[in-house]
Design a protein around this motif. Structure first.
Motif, mmCIF file in Angstrom:
data_model
loop_
_atom_site.group_PDB
_atom_site.id
_atom_site.type_symbol
_atom_site.label_atom_id
_atom_site.label_comp_id
_atom_site.label_asym_id
_atom_site.label_seq_id
_atom_site.Cartn_x
_atom_site.Cartn_y
_atom_site.Cartn_z
ATOM 1 N N THR A 125 0.668 -1.092 0.001
ATOM 2 C CA THR A 125 0.176 0.051 -0.068
ATOM 3 C C THR A 125 0.889 1.375 -0.155
ATOM 4 N N LEU A 126 0.443 2.382 -0.368
ATOM 5 C CA LEU A 126 1.402 3.593 -0.792
ATOM 6 C C LEU A 126 1.393 4.314 0.499
ATOM 7 N N VAL A 152 4.779 7.952 -2.375
ATOM 8 C CA VAL A 152 3.522 7.562 -3.380
ATOM 9 C C VAL A 152 3.907 7.622 -4.876
ATOM 10 N N ALA A 156 4.696 4.566 -7.325
ATOM 11 C CA ALA A 156 3.679 4.220 -8.239
ATOM 12 C C ALA A 156 4.094 4.429 -9.789
ATOM 13 N N TRP A 166 -4.025 0.145 -6.852
ATOM 14 C CA TRP A 166 -3.248 0.367 -5.881
ATOM 15 C C TRP A 166 -4.393 0.545 -4.601
ATOM 16 N N VAL A 168 -4.140 2.785 -2.368
ATOM 17 C CA VAL A 168 -3.488 4.173 -2.299
ATOM 18 C C VAL A 168 -3.122 4.513 -0.705
ATOM 19 N N PHE A 198 -3.830 10.535 -3.175
ATOM 20 C CA PHE A 198 -4.598 10.067 -4.375
ATOM 21 C C PHE A 198 -4.296 11.061 -5.658
ATOM 22 N N ALA A 201 -0.948 9.565 -6.576
ATOM 23 C CA ALA A 201 -0.940 8.391 -7.345
ATOM 24 C C ALA A 201 -1.526 8.381 -8.905
ATOM 25 N N LEU A 210 -7.412 3.362 -8.330
ATOM 26 C CA LEU A 210 -6.840 3.847 -7.126
ATOM 27 C C LEU A 210 -8.032 3.562 -6.059
#
Ligand code: XIL
Length: 467
Positions: A125-126, A152, A156, A166, A168, A198, A201, A210
């Motif tokens: 996860t970011l 991020v 990504a 993702w 995010v 977001f 990303a 996302l």
């Protein structure tokens, strides 16, 4: 990049539409579509992945890189699943153990295995309060905000074109009845940290869906579920790029499959986002456990935008909650009653296929680059105090061997980080030149680079000079 992946053994074929090149004009407008199709002659419905694909969905598992040398594990993975989620390998502590130093080797092993076997990848996860590297745990305020957004963007960007969805942001809401955000160092950087993540990303990988992902969001009547719902509704209303909601769906006696689970899936879907069951495991054994798995799968199939299910591990012994034997295969790799119930539900469940999303279109540049020259356009993802700039460089009607793009930063703005280019200077007039691998552009083709900064991003059209 080759996005068409096929399995050699006549089982389901997963087709990824080619991703379009990242373009400022498509940011925020659309996401690439993914379609799952069954190859003619495939043995329909005999595996989880094949059966889910018949319904236009995926069936995935969380995978650990260090188990890819376990033949039993890999045998089940390749036979049954058409999507994977790295269980820990894409988390922040794994991918950026020291600030600015990225390590992708273990995540790459999983991504490469997936691509070689026609499986999609969920990125996880970011941005998360947990499993942060030590350096990030010790950060706060705008320095942490910058570091999070840089993370991020970098991760990504590295995986651009290879990730179906993702996660995010993970687990940003508090448990209990408050409906509040979870307190964390990230939350304390300002309530807009989630939407900033977001936006970063989307700028980095416009083709990935996302998702916002959380647990204890399965019961429609719970405050936490409604709080996430309100955030997603707000994001959709304000144009914050979000495509999906992930329900982790970790169930046990204290947190059973709620009676209104399908209502919850439908409720989120009605906001115009996909719903994905992202970390399913259900503690128990025998028929009660099997019945619960069947209910979850039927609920997903009954909701058109419930596009896939991921179980959080393969065998019970692989589970993070191994003592609860919550998965579909026992420690020896044998199918449990829960497996049969899941497959039966997939085969007999609703037939509502998820809608397919139109692929993004890339409008042509407004002013064509001059013959023998090049043109550059910049798209900005800005927030209070910082920005990420993505720059597209396009060759004119003849090839060029290199390029230099000049931008002007307003007073007070500083470049903190650059990728796919080398910058001279960090403030005022800054020139970015190609690196070794992206200088040569044949006629009409495009490459991209980016930079991140503090303050306000560049305004006006950048100038591009061939070199
Ligand atoms: C878990 C992993 O399964 C464990 O191996 C690790 O020790 C801790 O994290 N919610 C999530 C997942 O989003 O990332 C967690 O995974 C389980 C709960």
């Amino acid at each position: 990049m080759d996005n068409t992946l096929a399995r050699a053994n006549g089982r389901p074929v997963t087709r990824w539409r080619p991703r379009v090149a990242l373009a400022s004009v498509v940011v925020g407008l659309s996401v690439a579509a993914t379609t799952l199709a069954v190859a003619s002659g495939a043995a329909a419905g005999t595996t989880l992945g094949a059966s889910a694909a018949e319904k236009g969905r995926y069936f995935g598992a969380a995978v650990a890189a260090n188990k890819l040398s376990d033949a039993t594990y890999v045998g089940i993975l390749n036979r049954e699943f058409n999507s994977v989620t790295p269980e820990n390998e894409m988390k922040i502590d794994a991918t950026e153990p020291q600030q600015g130093q990225f390590t992708f080797a273990n995540a790459d092993r999983i991504v490469n295995h997936a691509r070689a076997n026609g499986m999609q990848v969920r990125g996880h996860t970011l941005a998360w309060h947990s499993q942060q590297p030590g350096w990030m745990q010790n950060m706060s305020g705008s320095a942490l905000r910058q570091a999070m957004l840089n993370h991020v963007t970098q991760v990504a960007t590295y995986y651009r074109g290879k990730i179906h969805s993702w996660d995010v942001v993970n687990e940003a809401f508090a448990d209990g009845g408050s409906g509040a955000r979870r307190d964390s160092n990230l939350q304390r950087t300002g309530n807009d940290w989630i939407e900033a993540a977001f936006r970063a990303a989307r700028a980095a990988d416009p083709g990935a869906k996302l998702c916002y992902n959380d647990y204890n969001t399965d019961d429609w009547s719970h405050a936490k579920t409604q709080a996430v719902y309100a955030m997603v509704r707000d994001f959709k209303q304000r144009g914050v790029p979000i495509d999906c909601v992930g329900l982790q769906s970790h169930f046990n006696a204290a947190s059973p499959v709620p009676g209104n689970y399908q209502t919850t899936l439908q409720g989120f879907a009605d906001l115009g986002v996909d719903v994905q069951i992202t970390e399913l495991d259900i503690e128990g054994s025998g028929q009660p456990q099997a019945d619960n798995y069947g209910r979850v799968v039927r609920a997903c199939l009954a909701v058109a935008r419930c596009t896939g299910i991921t179980v959080w591990g393969i065998r019970d012994t692989d589970s993070w909650r191994a003592s609860g034997t919550p998965l579909l295969f026992d420690g020896n790799g044998n199918k449990k009653p829960a497996y049969s119930a899941t497959l039966d539900a997939l085969n007999s469940g609703g037939t509502t296929p998820p809608p397919t999303t139109a692929p993004p279109s890339t409008p042509p540049p407004t002013t064509p680059p001059p013959s023998g020259g090049c043109a550059a356009t910049v798209s900005l993802n800005s927030w209070n105090g910082g920005f990420v700039a993505t720059v597209r460089v396009t060759a004119g009607s003849t090839a060029i061997d290199g390029w230099a793009v000049a931008v002007t930063l307003p007073g007070g703005a500083t470049v903190t980080n650059t990728w796919n280019a080398r910058g001279s200077g960090i403030s005022g007039a800054v020139t970015f030149r190609n690196v070794e691998y992206n200088g040569r552009l044949s006629a009409g083709t495009t490459t991209e680079f980016g930079f991140q900064g503090t303050g306000v991003g560049p305004t006006g059209t950048p100038t591009c000079t061939p070199s």
